[in-house]
Scaffold this active site. Structure first.
Site, short mmCIF file in Angstrom:
data_model
loop_
_atom_site.label_atom_id
_atom_site.label_comp_id
_atom_site.label_asym_id
_atom_site.label_seq_id
_atom_site.Cartn_x
_atom_site.Cartn_y
_atom_site.Cartn_z
N ASP A 1 -7.04 -6.12 3.85
CA ASP A 1 -6.36 -4.83 3.93
C ASP A 1 -6.43 -4.27 5.35
O ASP A 1 -7.51 -4.02 5.87
CB ASP A 1 -7.07 -3.87 2.95
CG ASP A 1 -6.37 -2.53 2.83
OD1 ASP A 1 -5.25 -2.38 3.35
OD2 ASP A 1 -6.95 -1.62 2.18
N HIS B 1 -1.15 -1.14 -4.34
CA HIS B 1 -2.42 -0.73 -3.74
C HIS B 1 -2.40 0.78 -3.50
O HIS B 1 -1.47 1.32 -2.88
CB HIS B 1 -2.61 -1.48 -2.43
CG HIS B 1 -3.93 -1.23 -1.77
ND1 HIS B 1 -5.09 -1.85 -2.18
CD2 HIS B 1 -4.28 -0.44 -0.73
CE1 HIS B 1 -6.10 -1.45 -1.41
NE2 HIS B 1 -5.63 -0.59 -0.53
N MET C 1 -11.87 -5.46 4.76
CA MET C 1 -11.10 -4.54 5.61
C MET C 1 -10.87 -5.16 6.98
O MET C 1 -11.82 -5.61 7.63
CB MET C 1 -11.84 -3.21 5.80
CG MET C 1 -11.88 -2.29 4.58
SD MET C 1 -10.29 -1.88 3.85
CE MET C 1 -9.41 -1.12 5.21
N SER D 1 0.85 -1.19 0.00
CA SER D 1 0.00 0.00 0.00
C SER D 1 0.88 1.23 0.00
O SER D 1 1.63 1.49 0.94
CB SER D 1 -0.90 0.01 1.23
OG SER D 1 -1.46 1.29 1.37
C1 DX5 Z 1 -6.42 1.79 5.41
C2 DX5 Z 1 -5.95 1.55 4.00
C3 DX5 Z 1 -4.91 0.50 3.94
C4 DX5 Z 1 -3.63 0.88 4.65
C5 DX5 Z 1 -2.95 -0.35 5.13
O1 DX5 Z 1 -7.42 2.73 5.40
O2 DX5 Z 1 -7.02 1.16 3.18
O3 DX5 Z 1 -4.63 0.12 2.61
O4 DX5 Z 1 -2.78 1.63 3.85
O5 DX5 Z 1 -1.86 -0.01 5.91
P1 DX5 Z 1 -1.23 -1.02 6.99
O6 DX5 Z 1 -0.77 -2.21 6.24
O7 DX5 Z 1 -0.13 -0.22 7.58
O8 DX5 Z 1 -2.34 -1.35 7.97
ZN ZN Z 2 -6.52 0.23 1.22
#
Ligand code: DX5
Ligand code: ZN
Length: 211
Positions: free
Chosen positions: A172, A33, A139, A8
């Site tokens: 995610d 991402h 999520m 991401s």
């Molecule tokens: C959260 C995002 C994720 C985030 C993940 O709102 O949709 O894609 O960037 O970051 P990590 O892996 O640090 O939880």
């Molecule tokens: Zn995301």
């Protein structure tokens, strides 16, 4: 199913985005991402189509654009034109009718469509959408920020979804070597990770540890 790793970009250094894209590609990332936030659906603002357009020039990897915005139907076209390969919208932000229209439009442009649901949204909510989408993004944190802790409720959701859905299941939020194991066991095959990958001393090792 083949495990795909999607760094991401939210956790990257935005002052050298091109370099960061090259770095994760060399380390073995399968796709990129891209977190789009509007300050309404989530309490944070990130990037829009103009940035996606320049990212497109900097990487051959597929751009997986995660729309955490209100009224996504209004903006899908702009993100397609910017060069997105995959677009995810949230079930909390869209009607089935709007989703049908988006699915129809995306088929023509060969862009893949995903549906996402927040930790607090029951799986039943996305069931009518499953036949319209190419993948589901579960999520495992409340969207808005990188670096949050994994919410374990995602695991049951993934396994229940895997029992009825044969295409890609992405997860995610809060993914690291430990949580990756759990979500893969539950049936997820696309792992999105921001802080774990970009915060690692050795990005290649981090990506391998997720696989
Ligand atoms: C959260 C995002 C994720 C985030 C993940 O709102 O949709 O894609 O960037 O970051 P990590 O892996 O640090 O939880
Ligand atoms: Zn995301």
């Amino acid at each position: 199913m083949k495990i795909k790793i999607a760094p991401s970009i939210l956790s990257a250094d935005f002052s050298k985005l091109a370099l960061e894209l090259k770095r994760v590609k060399q380390a073995g990332a399968d796709l990129i991402h891209v977190d789009v936030m509007d300050g309404h659906f989530v309490p944070n603002i990130t990037i829009g189509p103009v940035v996606v357009k320049f990212m497109r020039k900097c990487t051959p990897l597929a751009l997986d654009v995660h729309l955490m915005i209100q009224n996504p139907a209004k903006f899908v076209g702009a993100f397609v034109n910017a060069g997105s390969d995959m677009i995810t919208v949230h079930i909390e932000t869209i009607s089935l009718k709007e989703l049908q229209a988006i699915a129809k439009g995306l088929k023509k442009s060969k862009v893949k469509l995903g549906i996402s649901l927040n930790p607090g949204t029951p799986l039943a909510k996305i069931k009518p959408a499953l036949e319209l989408v190419d993948f589901v993004l579960v999520m495992s944190v409340n969207p808005g920020f990188g670096g949050q802790a994994f919410i374990p409720g995602a695991i049951k959701k993934i396994s229940q979804l895997r029992a009825i859905f044969t295409k890609d299941i992405a997860v995610d939020g809060g993914i690291n070597a430990q949580t990756a194991k759990l979500v893969k066991q539950a049936g997820a095959n696309v792992l999105i990770a921001g802080s774990y990958i970009f915060g690692a001393k050795n990005i290649k090792q981090a990506i391998n540890s997720l696989r």
